[in-house]
Structure formats: C-alpha cells, structure tokens
Motif scaffolding. Structure first.
Motif, PDB file in Angstrom:
ATOM      1  N   SER A   1      12.628  51.079  -9.106  1.00 27.80           N
ATOM      2  CA  SER A   1      14.013  50.637  -9.312  1.00 27.80           C
ATOM      3  C   SER A   1      14.134  49.657 -10.473  1.00 27.80           C
ATOM      4  N   GLY A   2      13.001  49.406 -11.178  1.00 29.31           N
ATOM      5  CA  GLY A   2      13.045  48.504 -12.320  1.00 29.31           C
ATOM      6  C   GLY A   2      13.010  47.037 -11.945  1.00 29.31           C
ATOM      7  N   ARG A   3      12.431  46.733 -10.776  1.00 28.99           N
ATOM      8  CA  ARG A   3      12.296  45.340 -10.354  1.00 28.99           C
ATOM      9  C   ARG A   3      10.828  44.969 -10.257  1.00 28.99           C
ATOM     10  N   GLY A   4      10.505  43.747 -10.671  1.00 31.90           N
ATOM     11  CA  GLY A   4       9.123  43.306 -10.647  1.00 31.90           C
ATOM     12  C   GLY A   4       8.997  41.944 -11.302  1.00 31.90           C
ATOM     13  N   ARG A   5       7.856  41.708 -11.949  1.00 32.33           N
ATOM     14  CA  ARG A   5       7.638  40.428 -12.633  1.00 32.33           C
ATOM     15  C   ARG A   5       6.771  40.639 -13.856  1.00 32.33           C
ATOM     16  N   CYS A   6       6.884  39.703 -14.820  1.00 34.06           N
ATOM     17  CA  CYS A   6       6.028  39.669 -15.998  1.00 34.06           C
ATOM     18  C   CYS A   6       5.383  38.291 -16.089  1.00 34.06           C
ATOM     19  N   GLU A   7       4.176  38.254 -16.612  1.00 29.48           N
ATOM     20  CA  GLU A   7       3.490  36.969 -16.777  1.00 29.48           C
ATOM     21  C   GLU A   7       4.160  36.110 -17.833  1.00 29.48           C
ATOM     22  N   THR A   8       4.600  36.726 -18.931  1.00 27.99           N
ATOM     23  CA  THR A   8       5.335  36.001 -19.966  1.00 27.99           C
ATOM     24  C   THR A   8       6.621  36.750 -20.296  1.00 27.99           C
ATOM     25  N   GLY A   9       7.664  35.996 -20.609  1.00 23.25           N
ATOM     26  CA  GLY A   9       8.927  36.589 -21.062  1.00 23.25           C
ATOM     27  C   GLY A   9       9.776  37.199 -19.977  1.00 23.25           C
ATOM     28  N   ASP A  10       9.448  36.973 -18.720  1.00 22.82           N
ATOM     29  CA  ASP A  10      10.167  37.610 -17.615  1.00 22.82           C
ATOM     30  C   ASP A  10      11.657  37.271 -17.642  1.00 22.82           C
TER      31      ASP A  10
END
Length: 227
Positions: A82-91
């Motif tokens: 669904s395009g949901r999550g997390r990023c370590e940088t730039g989230d």
C-alpha cells in the motif's frame, strides 16, 4: 485587405502569445540514480516518490510558477504493497509517495520556477544535512552544481546519524544553528559542509554563494551518486 492597424497588431499578438508560452512552460526534471544501491527518490510538491534501482531514472514535469519545491533521495527503505513503510534517511511520514518534506539528514535539490524576471532559482542544500552525493544541473545553457564529497565518512561525531550526517539544528535545536530569529551566521559545523561542497547551502543565510539561476523554461537533471 488588411488595415495598417491589423498588420501591426498581428506581430504584437504573436509576440505576446510566444512570450506567454515561454513564461508558462513547465520544467522537466530527469532524476537518475547512479548509486550502486537502490534510492527511493522523492519530490514535492510535484512528483511524490518512487524506487529507483541502480541506473534507473524517473521524469517529472513541474508546472510554471512552482515554488518551495524539493527533490531528494531516501535510503534503506521498506514499503508494503500500500506504499507505507519507513526509510532510514529522508523519510516522509512513512509514505512511498511523499506529500511532505523529508526527515533529516537528506541532501536536497531545491527549486522555484519562473520567479523574478522569469528566472528559475535552484540550489543544493545541506541545511537538512547530507545522505547522498548529488548533482543538480540544467540540461542546457546554465552552470550546474554538485556536492560529491565524502561527507558521511568525514562527518563530525556530534552530527553522525544512521545513513547520513545531520545538520546541527536537528541535533542542538538552538537559534545559533536553526536561525529562527533570522539573524545567524556561519559556524564551525556549517564551515565543515561549505569546505567540502562550496556551491551548496551550509546554513539558512548562505544565499550569496549558493543560489543559482536559469531562464524560465529550462529543463534539469538530478543525479544521485554522480560519476
């Protein structure tokens, strides 16, 4: 038979239409990932975001008059269907398709189109820190800018963050670094960034050596990890 008035009016009208077309022409931004790892490109207010594998590219069209615009790369991301999550940088609030600015540290390509004298203004900013080397260049006519130093490897200990190098405002949250009063100057931390990337913004008032212009209607290219 045409009157003198109509003969004069037609070229004036044509010139006006051509001028209006050039002023209102959208800018195309080609975003290319030359890193040897995936980058989740992000762009607001136009574009959103998408995953770019090595050597993949993404093209967006920004309408004339677009302002307060940013393009950046996110790293070490994980998104569900669904395009949901997390990023370590730039989230950007856990979304694949960004609707808001990214979380520091992130290297920024910033632009505003068709501003004073129908000029585009663009820059690379390290005011939100650094995560990925970047080149931001017009595709023709004007000078480009880049920031390719090993900032992550050389980052001062107080600014180190997973996947990047933080800006001092994020770490210390003081007016000296955040410039909330609008009356701030360079610091030892901003000089660290400026010495390695002289054309990039190193603190909020670093306009004189860090803002570049091109005629409206110019197209641009943003490259992550330029070679």
């Amino acid at each position: 038979m045409k009157t003198l008035h109509s003969l004069v009016f037609f070229p004036i009208l044509l010139f006006s239409l051509l001028s209006f077309t050039s002023i209102t022409q959208a800018a195309t931004f080609e975003i290319l990932n030359q890193c040897d790892f995936p980058v989740w490109a992000a762009a607001v207010p136009v574009g959103g975001g998408r995953r770019l594998g090595p050597n993949e590219r993404w093209t967006i069209d920004a309408p004339a008059g677009t302002t307060q615009a940013r393009i950046w790369g996110r790293t070490n991301c994980n998104f569900d269907g669904s395009g949901r999550g997390r990023c370590e940088t730039g989230d950007c609030n856990g979304l694949l398709e960004c609707t808001s600015f990214g979380q520091p540290p992130n290297t920024l390509a910033e632009y505003a189109l068709n501003q004073f004298n129908n000029l585009d203004f663009f820059d690379i900013s390290l005011v939100d820190g650094f995560n990925i080397p970047m080149d931001f260049s017009p595709t023709s006519g004007c000078r480009g800018i880049k920031c390719t130093a090993d900032i992550n490897g050389q980052c001062p200990g107080q600014l180190r963050a997973p996947g990047g190098c933080n800006n001092p405002c994020t770490v210390f949250k003081t007016d000296q670094y955040c410039c909330n009063s609008g009356n701030c100057g360079p610091t030892d931390f901003s000089r660290f960034f400026k010495e390695r990337c002289p054309d990039a913004y190193s603190y909020p008032k670093d306009d004189a050596t860090s803002t570049f212009t091109c005629p409206g209607g110019t197209n641009y290219r943003v490259v992550f990890c330029p070679r």
